[in-house]
Design a protein around this motif. Sequence first.
Motif, short mmCIF file in Angstrom:
data_model
loop_
_atom_site.label_atom_id
_atom_site.label_comp_id
_atom_site.label_asym_id
_atom_site.label_seq_id
_atom_site.Cartn_x
_atom_site.Cartn_y
_atom_site.Cartn_z
N UNK A 266 0.81 -1.22 0.00
CA UNK A 266 0.00 0.00 0.00
C UNK A 266 0.85 1.27 0.00
N UNK A 267 2.14 1.14 0.31
CA UNK A 267 3.00 2.33 0.36
C UNK A 267 3.13 2.96 -1.03
N UNK A 268 3.01 2.11 -2.09
CA UNK A 268 3.14 2.62 -3.47
C UNK A 268 2.02 3.59 -3.83
N UNK A 269 0.86 3.49 -3.13
CA UNK A 269 -0.28 4.36 -3.44
C UNK A 269 -0.11 5.76 -2.84
N UNK A 270 0.86 5.91 -1.95
CA UNK A 270 1.05 7.20 -1.28
C UNK A 270 1.85 8.11 -2.21
N UNK A 271 1.43 9.38 -2.34
CA UNK A 271 2.16 10.30 -3.23
C UNK A 271 3.65 10.35 -2.89
N UNK A 272 4.47 10.44 -3.93
CA UNK A 272 5.93 10.34 -3.77
C UNK A 272 6.49 11.47 -2.90
N UNK A 273 5.94 12.68 -3.03
CA UNK A 273 6.49 13.80 -2.25
C UNK A 273 6.27 13.60 -0.74
N UNK A 274 5.19 12.89 -0.38
CA UNK A 274 4.92 12.61 1.04
C UNK A 274 5.77 11.44 1.52
N UNK A 275 5.98 10.47 0.65
CA UNK A 275 6.83 9.31 1.02
C UNK A 275 8.24 9.77 1.40
#
Length: 791
Positions: free
Chosen positions: A747-756
């Motif tokens: 599910x981490x892949x669904x999080x926007x990259x700038x927030x990751x």
Amino acid sequence: MAKNYKMKTVDMPIIPLRGISIFPYMVLHFDVGREKSIIALEEAMVNEQLVFLTTQKDPEIDIPTEDDFYNIGTICKIKQMLKLPGNTIRVLVEGISRAKIKELYQIEPYFRAKIQEAIYSEELREEKDIDATMRLVLDTFEEYVNIGNKVSGEVLITLADIDEPSRFADTVAANIILKPAQKQNILEIFDPKLRLEEIYRILLEEIEVLEIEKTINIRVKKQVNKIQKEYYLREQLKAIQRELGEDEEVSDELDEYKEKLKKLKVSKEIKEKIEKEIARLSRMSPSSAEGGVIRSYLDNFFALPWDKESKDKLDIKLAESILDEDHFGLEKVKERIIEYLAVRQLSKSMKGPILCLVGPPGVGKTSIAKSVARSLNRKFVRVSLGGVRDEAEIRGHRRTYVGAIPGRIINAIKEVKVKNPVFLFDEIDKMASDFRGDPASAMLEVLDPEQNKDFTDHYMEIPFDLSKVLFITTANSLSTVPRPLLDRMEVIEISGYTEEEKLKIARIYLLPKQLKEHGLSEDFLKISDENLKLVISKYTRESGVRNLERKIGQLCRKAAKSKVENPKLESVTITKQNMEKYLGKPIFRYQTVSEKPEIGSVTGLAWTPVGGDTLTIEVTTMQGSGKLELTGQLGNVMKESAKAGMSYVRSIADRYGIEPEFYKEKDIHVHIPEGAIPKDGPSAGVTMATALLSALSKIPVSGELAMTGEVTLRGKVLPVGGIKEKVLAAHRAGIKKVLLPLDNKRDIDDIPQNIRKQLEFVLVSNMDEVLEHALIMDKSEKKQQVKKDEK
């Protein structure tokens, strides 16, 4: 067999005839127009008026040669000639005797040849077998005349007086209706006995054919009489109806129904059923109640698009641009629609998929269905299922009920007038069931590509093909959708928008739309991205953008009012200072966590219908009798998670220096703030277990981290849902580290990259790993704990 005739050679002109055969002793008139034939006639008139007439093999040939006509024909005497307009001569001739061409010696300017004429012996008539054959032919010919009614009875009297066999045979042949080839065949038989036998055979065949014709004729006459009778009765019925003052247009209406049915491309079974309904209507009084029911049924039937469908626009690039133009993000939905279009380009037989868009309110589920219809160039139809309780709403009422109507599906198809629209079932999770039936069960057939080819509405009672419809359903939650129904749909999750996504949607879509609706130019209302973010964070709390659009609309209304009050005003700028003037006091605030470590206080992550949120779980211990108090409007699942966490802490109490009998001597109070809001679910399990352990062991928990996950009695951490929303909430609250179950790694892949990039993710599989990251212990405490673990 000895010849009973002899041949005599004569010289005369020849005229080939088209489609006509002449027998000896036969009188016939015909028209001559060809120049060669006219010259031959003139020559014959000079020379004893005799001419040899034969038949062309192919009547279409205009200028025949020697090979184009038969060698055997009839020598005829010209009785009369009459000139007609247009250089045509009408000739009356009488057959004399049959003959054949011996030598054709002249072709131009007309045909002339030496002809062998057949002359018959008078002794032939005395042979008994000839006499018997003549009687047999006469009796059979009489039967032929009686059945056929095409030959005058006077011919029989004439034949009875003829005793010469050859003349008798030719006279009979001349009065039988034969094809040119059959006539030529008889003409070529010179022997009278053989000719009589052939005529007898032909007569028997003709009688058999005439018998069949007679049977068919009788049957057809009966049918015609029946039709005439029906017509007469209907005319009488019309006259009676006119006298009674009833509708005179009933027959016109029935004719219209029949004409429509004839043009309709439906199966034979359906046509037969509708024909029966039309027949029933014709037998009823126009003013009868039953007649009105049938008329209503037929109107509904013919209003359905049985053979009408819109042509798909299978342009992938155009579809992509339309979807992007209408919606920001929603990549999975757009990708699935583009895939569908790609397959439709390659295979025309593909059944329409059934997509289920699941997500919180306001994320654009309903509006994307309209965009899909626009991108496919299809009609759009929407049916809201919210609160539908009656199965008949879906499948219609049977016609036995008073006021019966088709179900919503057939009704919607009827209104949209094509059989392949984009069909939206809105709020499929809001259907209910009661004593009137379960509408969700009725939907099983509609949303099954293998079954909906023959969807049968209770009112219509005729299968209608729904396989070309592209069904899209929407739901806020899948928990209330029955499993069999869910199994028939392709679920596409639409999660809430991040703050950055909301900002882009507001800037690109919502602000221009609201300005246009309020009659303002794009340059009139000015608001920076920073101030738009304030509107998003302080005045709305939702996963979608519906409330955000309302707040932007509020800004536009206030700006419109300012412009009306001051017409010279060129623009309105929204700033941080004047925002309260336009929108009032801020409604929401996002909880920000304290970075200071605390004992018995842990930050958890929660999913709500309007997005993610942080949840502070507080635990305190007091001397008592071992009571566990849970407050903050906790649901049953959350209470069970607290008890499971408590049992886990008891199982590892010795490792953290907790008194073994604490559960008997201390009261423990677990509280989750914002007590007015109901909370439930298993995802706070690790948070509560950590808070309990911290409170009992007096070890503080880091304030920079937040966690989520379900816990088991043995300390295993199980996966949970809503990871994207929870992580976004953690980011808003200033969290630096997030503990997630190991199985939620995908599910981490669904999080926007700038927030990751701004967060540290720690994947844990058991409570030991959680406690290792959460608890703040000095080195000596850690060493003691390791020793206890080793023991």
